[in-house]
Design a protein around this motif. Structure first.
Motif, short mmCIF file in Angstrom:
data_model
loop_
_atom_site.label_atom_id
_atom_site.label_comp_id
_atom_site.label_asym_id
_atom_site.label_seq_id
_atom_site.Cartn_x
_atom_site.Cartn_y
_atom_site.Cartn_z
N ARG A 117 0.84 -1.20 0.00
CA ARG A 117 0.00 0.00 0.00
C ARG A 117 0.88 1.26 0.00
NH1 ARG A 117 -5.15 -1.09 3.97
NH2 ARG A 117 -5.25 -3.38 3.77
N VAL A 118 0.77 2.01 -1.09
CA VAL A 118 1.49 3.28 -1.17
C VAL A 118 0.56 4.40 -0.72
CG1 VAL A 118 2.99 2.44 -3.01
CG2 VAL A 118 0.88 3.66 -3.59
N ARG A 119 1.16 5.57 -0.44
CA ARG A 119 0.40 6.72 0.07
C ARG A 119 -0.46 6.31 1.26
NH1 ARG A 119 2.99 7.67 -4.89
NH2 ARG A 119 3.21 9.90 -5.10
N LEU A 126 -3.95 2.67 9.94
CA LEU A 126 -3.43 3.12 8.65
C LEU A 126 -4.30 4.24 8.09
CD1 LEU A 126 -2.80 -0.38 7.02
CD2 LEU A 126 -1.16 1.03 8.29
N LYS A 127 -3.66 5.24 7.51
CA LYS A 127 -4.40 6.35 6.90
C LYS A 127 -4.02 6.48 5.43
CE LYS A 127 -5.28 11.33 7.24
NZ LYS A 127 -4.99 12.57 8.01
N ASP A 128 -5.03 6.40 4.58
CA ASP A 128 -4.83 6.62 3.16
C ASP A 128 -4.65 8.12 2.95
OD1 ASP A 128 -5.34 7.20 0.38
OD2 ASP A 128 -6.22 5.21 0.17
N ARG A 129 -3.46 8.52 2.49
CA ARG A 129 -3.15 9.95 2.40
C ARG A 129 -3.81 10.62 1.20
NH1 ARG A 129 3.13 10.91 3.63
NH2 ARG A 129 2.35 13.03 3.89
N GLU A 130 -4.41 9.84 0.32
CA GLU A 130 -5.13 10.42 -0.81
C GLU A 130 -6.59 10.67 -0.48
OE1 GLU A 130 -2.85 9.03 -4.82
OE2 GLU A 130 -4.07 7.48 -3.86
N GLU A 139 -9.12 8.35 4.41
CA GLU A 139 -9.77 7.25 5.14
C GLU A 139 -8.78 6.50 6.01
OE1 GLU A 139 -11.56 4.82 2.18
OE2 GLU A 139 -13.08 6.31 1.62
N THR A 140 -9.26 5.99 7.14
CA THR A 140 -8.42 5.22 8.05
C THR A 140 -8.95 3.79 8.17
OG1 THR A 140 -9.69 5.91 9.99
CG2 THR A 140 -7.77 7.25 9.38
N GLU A 141 -8.04 2.90 8.52
CA GLU A 141 -8.37 1.49 8.68
C GLU A 141 -7.48 0.91 9.77
OE1 GLU A 141 -8.15 -2.73 6.13
OE2 GLU A 141 -7.53 -0.83 5.22
#
Length: 504
Positions: free
Chosen positions: A170-172, A189-193, A196-198
């Motif tokens: 997983r990038v970004r 984990l936070k999707d920087r695009e 969203e968090t998981e």
């Protein structure tokens, strides 16, 4: 909640190498990278697979031997992105004596089990073609072997192999928190695009965050690291090529450092590196005017062609996360890696990676798996030393044989494009080109010879998200790109990602 055997933080060469090794042993792996793969230190190297000749001076015989052995292993695993290179070391009176240099090169030839690369030779620079670019006072020199590498592609190919063996790359995606809970790590984990968090769980946490190895522990894990890290800045400049052959040069300097001048792409030379202690956020690292002047001055001491700051086409800097061994200056700090294991009885283990060289990333990954063996006893045995990286499986036909086959299968490519694609993708170029029968089948040439189809391949297969990902780290075409070219590539990436989103 998804559960993994191994969660790795950091998508540099060490993190991706560990992910590849672990996934190939049958472990369920997640790797998260806050930016792009090879987005920091791993793409700011001197682009060499080498033993580190100068480390002999600091008695790092074990590190040099380990690196020299790996040099031959990696050359066999990825012959499309790693290639033999000869280096010219001129002797300068008043610095290291000639006998000292020859002794070091003798050790360099023999302590690492050299088999494929040619041995050192003594040169008369007055008659050697490699002396023509040097000033006439350089009379004697030595020629020795190491290897060049497309450093960012080495990282990406490790990630690609890991993914094809089941790893979740997983990038970004930033790891914003990691806490032990019973026998596992609970990781946010936070999707920087998207923002969203998981939350996921992992039996083992590996911190391979490079320059952020210590700050990750403090900010995300909430602990103070026991080991100390030394951030050392290294910078390089790119100038128009000023010699007409494919050899590189290693230049001594009076301050004890050494500086390389290396052929870079077809039209340029890369000069570096510096060694300066660094403070601050590694994201903000940039080459300084003082470093540019320093590198120009060192090169101009050796070459007939004066290298001036105004000649510099581009420059780049990286921060090396070295283990702090107490050395008094940056140039003598150890480049070897240190692995710190935190595993209190009954608690989920955490392993922190300090230091390391791009050349030894694969053996570092093996050592990580060795340290984690008590928790991964059912995993498979060592394997990465014999399995080629994606695109590197052409040992039988050899480089020239495979390139000839590519030109036969796709005669419309032309010499330049065929060479460029094969160097980047090796045997994977057949997947990229697919059923194309004409150049038109590749779509528009968005910039130079970068086609729609190649951009789509890099987005769909190699996690490219921005023009910088493609032009800087995956193809090296960016040196000649204008702002309009960058914008055109960004637009094509957006088109591909939009299509993929609709199809999902």
């Amino acid at each position: 909640m998804e559960r993994y055997d191994l969660i790795i933080v950091g998508g540099g060469v060490n993190g991706c190498g560990i992910a590849r090794d672990a996934a190939g042993r049958g472990l369920k792996v997640l790797l998260c990278e806050a930016a792009d793969l090879a987005g920091a230190t791993s793409s700011a190297s001197t682009k060499l697979i080498h033993g580190g000749l100068r480390y002999l001076e600091y008695y790092e015989f074990g590190l040099v031997r380990k690196a020299l052995k790996e040099r031959e292993v990696l050359l066999s695993l990825a012959p499309h992105i790693i290639w033999p290179m000869r280096f010219v070391l001129p002797h300068e009176k008043g610095l290291r004596p000639a006998w000292f240099l020859r002794l070091g090169l003798f050790l360099y030839d023999h302590i690492g089990g050299r088999k494929r690369l040619p041995a050192t030779e003594t040169l008369d620079l007055r008659t050697s073609p490699y002396g023509a670019a040097l000033k006439p006072e350089f009379v004697k020199g030595f020629e020795y072997s190491d290897c060049g590498v497309l450093d960012a592609r080495l990282v990406i190919l490790n990630a690609l192999d890991a993914a094809e063996r089941g790893a979740d790359i997983r990038v970004r995606t930033e790891c914003i928190a990691a806490r032990r809970q019973n026998d596992a790590w609970r990781v946010a984990l936070k999707d920087r695009e998207t923002g969203e968090t998981e939350t996921v769980e992992g039996a083992i946490l590996v911190n391979a965050a490079g320059p952020w190895v210590a700050s990750f522990l403090e900010d995300a894990v909430g602990v103070t690291p026991e080991a100390h890290i030394r951030l050392v800045k290294g910078s390089h400049i790119i100038v128009p090529r000023f010699f007409d052959h494919d050899h590189a040069y290693l230049m001594q300097n009076a301050d004890g450092r050494v500086v390389f001048a290396i052929p870079y792409e077809d039209d340029f030379a890369m000069i570096g590196t510096t060694d300066l202690d660094y403070e601050g956020d590694p994201r903000d690292v940039a080459i300084s005017d003082e470093e540019i002047s320093y590198l120009c001055e060192v090169a101009s001491e050796y070459f007939r062609h004066e290298i001036r700051p105004e000649d510099v086409v581009s420059g780049f800097s990286g921060v090396r996360p070295l283990y702090d061994d107490g050395a008094s200056d940056a140039k003598s700090a150890t480049r070897d890696y240190v692995l710190e294991l935190d595993a209190n009885e009954g608690a989920a283990p955490r392993l922190d990676v300090f230091g390391g060289k791009i050349t030894t990333y694969r053996v570092l990954a093996e050592k990580v798996m060795e340290k984690l063996h008590p928790w991964t006893a059912e995993a498979g045995a060592m394997w990465t030393g014999t399995k080629p990286l994606p695109g590197g499986d052409f040992a039988v036909d050899g480089h020239e044989g495979m390139l000839a086959r590519l030109k036969t299968d796709y005669p419309f490519l032309g010499e330049k494009l065929a060479h460029r694609l094969f160097r980047l993708y090796g045997t994977r170029v057949w997947r990229l080109l697919g059923d194309a029968a004409t150049l038109t089948d590749l779509g528009d040439m968005v910039f130079d010879d970068l086609s729609d189809r190649e951009i789509a391949y890099l987005v769909e297969t190699e996690w490219a998200r921005t023009a910088d990902d493609i032009l800087t780290r995956r193809t090296r075409l960016g040196l000649k790109a204008t702002a309009a070219d960058v914008a055109a590539v960004e637009a094509r990436i957006a088109d591909v990602r939009g299509r993929l989103k609709k199809a999902a």
